[in-house]
Scaffold this motif. Sequence first.
Motif, PDB file in Angstrom:
ATOM      1  N   TYR A 217     -54.692  21.137  14.057  1.00 11.84           N
ATOM      2  CA  TYR A 217     -53.767  21.899  14.901  1.00 11.84           C
ATOM      3  C   TYR A 217     -54.527  23.000  15.640  1.00 11.84           C
ATOM      4  O   TYR A 217     -55.357  23.706  15.067  1.00 11.84           O
ATOM      5  CB  TYR A 217     -52.636  22.460  14.042  1.00 11.84           C
ATOM      6  CG  TYR A 217     -51.780  21.352  13.464  1.00 11.84           C
ATOM      7  CD1 TYR A 217     -50.779  20.770  14.224  1.00 11.84           C
ATOM      8  CD2 TYR A 217     -52.027  20.855  12.185  1.00 11.84           C
ATOM      9  CE1 TYR A 217     -50.012  19.725  13.717  1.00 11.84           C
ATOM     10  CE2 TYR A 217     -51.269  19.807  11.668  1.00 11.84           C
ATOM     11  CZ  TYR A 217     -50.264  19.249  12.441  1.00 11.84           C
ATOM     12  OH  TYR A 217     -49.523  18.197  11.945  1.00 11.84           O
ATOM     13  N   ASN A 219     -53.030  25.324  18.043  1.00 11.31           N
ATOM     14  CA  ASN A 219     -52.292  26.494  18.513  1.00 11.31           C
ATOM     15  C   ASN A 219     -52.753  27.755  17.793  1.00 11.31           C
ATOM     16  O   ASN A 219     -53.257  27.699  16.665  1.00 11.31           O
ATOM     17  CB  ASN A 219     -50.787  26.310  18.300  1.00 11.31           C
ATOM     18  CG  ASN A 219     -50.222  25.229  19.213  1.00 11.31           C
ATOM     19  OD1 ASN A 219     -50.752  24.987  20.298  1.00 11.31           O
ATOM     20  ND2 ASN A 219     -49.153  24.584  18.788  1.00 11.31           N
ATOM     21  N   GLU A 220     -52.555  28.877  18.434  1.00 12.17           N
ATOM     22  CA  GLU A 220     -52.931  30.159  17.827  1.00 12.17           C
ATOM     23  C   GLU A 220     -52.112  30.409  16.559  1.00 12.17           C
ATOM     24  O   GLU A 220     -50.941  30.032  16.473  1.00 12.17           O
ATOM     25  CB  GLU A 220     -52.702  31.301  18.818  1.00 12.17           C
ATOM     26  CG  GLU A 220     -53.614  31.250  20.033  1.00 12.17           C
ATOM     27  CD  GLU A 220     -53.421  32.446  20.950  1.00 12.17           C
ATOM     28  OE1 GLU A 220     -52.670  33.360  20.563  1.00 12.17           O
ATOM     29  OE2 GLU A 220     -54.023  32.471  22.033  1.00 12.17           O
ATOM     30  N   VAL A 221     -52.752  31.017  15.572  1.00 14.86           N
ATOM     31  CA  VAL A 221     -52.081  31.367  14.326  1.00 14.86           C
ATOM     32  C   VAL A 221     -52.096  32.882  14.174  1.00 14.86           C
ATOM     33  O   VAL A 221     -53.172  33.492  14.105  1.00 14.86           O
ATOM     34  CB  VAL A 221     -52.774  30.705  13.109  1.00 14.86           C
ATOM     35  CG1 VAL A 221     -52.081  31.114  11.829  1.00 14.86           C
ATOM     36  CG2 VAL A 221     -52.770  29.184  13.268  1.00 14.86           C
ATOM     37  N   ASP A 222     -50.920  33.489  14.161  1.00 15.50           N
ATOM     38  CA  ASP A 222     -50.799  34.948  14.043  1.00 15.50           C
ATOM     39  C   ASP A 222     -51.636  35.663  15.100  1.00 15.50           C
ATOM     40  O   ASP A 222     -52.298  36.671  14.830  1.00 15.50           O
ATOM     41  CB  ASP A 222     -51.233  35.421  12.640  1.00 15.50           C
ATOM     42  CG  ASP A 222     -50.353  34.845  11.538  1.00 15.50           C
ATOM     43  OD1 ASP A 222     -49.156  34.623  11.814  1.00 15.50           O
ATOM     44  OD2 ASP A 222     -50.861  34.610  10.432  1.00 15.50           O
TER      45      ASP A 222
END
Length: 284
Positions: A217, A219-222
């Motif tokens: 994955y 997508n940006e996390v936090d």
Amino acid sequence: MKIVYIYFLNQFKLKLMKHVLLTIFLLIALGASSQEQKLSDSEIKIKLDSIKQEANLMFALENASWNATDIVRENNKVNNKIGGYLTYKIDDVVKTVFFNATTDKVLIEYNFKNDWQFPTNTNETERDLLDIEKKLHHSKNNLISQLSDKKYEVFVPDGFNLNIVSFPFGDKIKHYIITGATETGVIPFGNDYLFITDEDGKILTHNKFHSRLIPAYTNEVDGKVISKISHSHLHTTPFISATDICTFKLYAPFSKLEKFSVYSPALDCYFEYDYTNDTLIKTE
């Protein structure tokens, strides 16, 4: 009493000998396995160059298929007549042809050169299939009819699909199967296969590169940007695979990723692919 003692002594010696022989056998096997994995840097480079070349061919074919499919969907004259497609390469031109569902002729053809996003030529004159198209189409269809056999362990994960990339390989045909994602923000590594068939689609050899799907994955996390991803291979697949690189090249442009790596426990090293520079190297 003496007879009993001798009997048990002999049984003990027999078990000990079996144990020693088994130990020797395992040491020999492990030694042979270890020797098989000891490759020089030059041997590894030759292998990596070959893998990258195959991956780039796969990418050219699959990327052209993606873009041609997007284009033909907007063509109202033919999009409701299509009954399948085929992408192949002749010299430096990649061709994607779509078949007429009722006549089994080529309905429309897109030609790509250097840039697999925009076709350099489009031919909307319906025609018979060329010999190479007949061969690849026939072999691919016959392969598909065999994939339901459980011994090949081919499956479609929920939320994903399978795509077949085919091209001639001497007098045989290579059919790579890679997993495609239907959602954004994921690179679908794993669940990938190679089937080598004859021109009639008879399976001669087959290989499964990964034991399962490995979705990465992106997508940006936090609020943190994912800048690098990695996964590990089994001992039976010591090198990064062409399917790994092809899949990354297809999906990396939809992320901020430029590199990914694969750890090889068999060779105790990493292989890193750089999308921007199209380089593949061994790292520690």
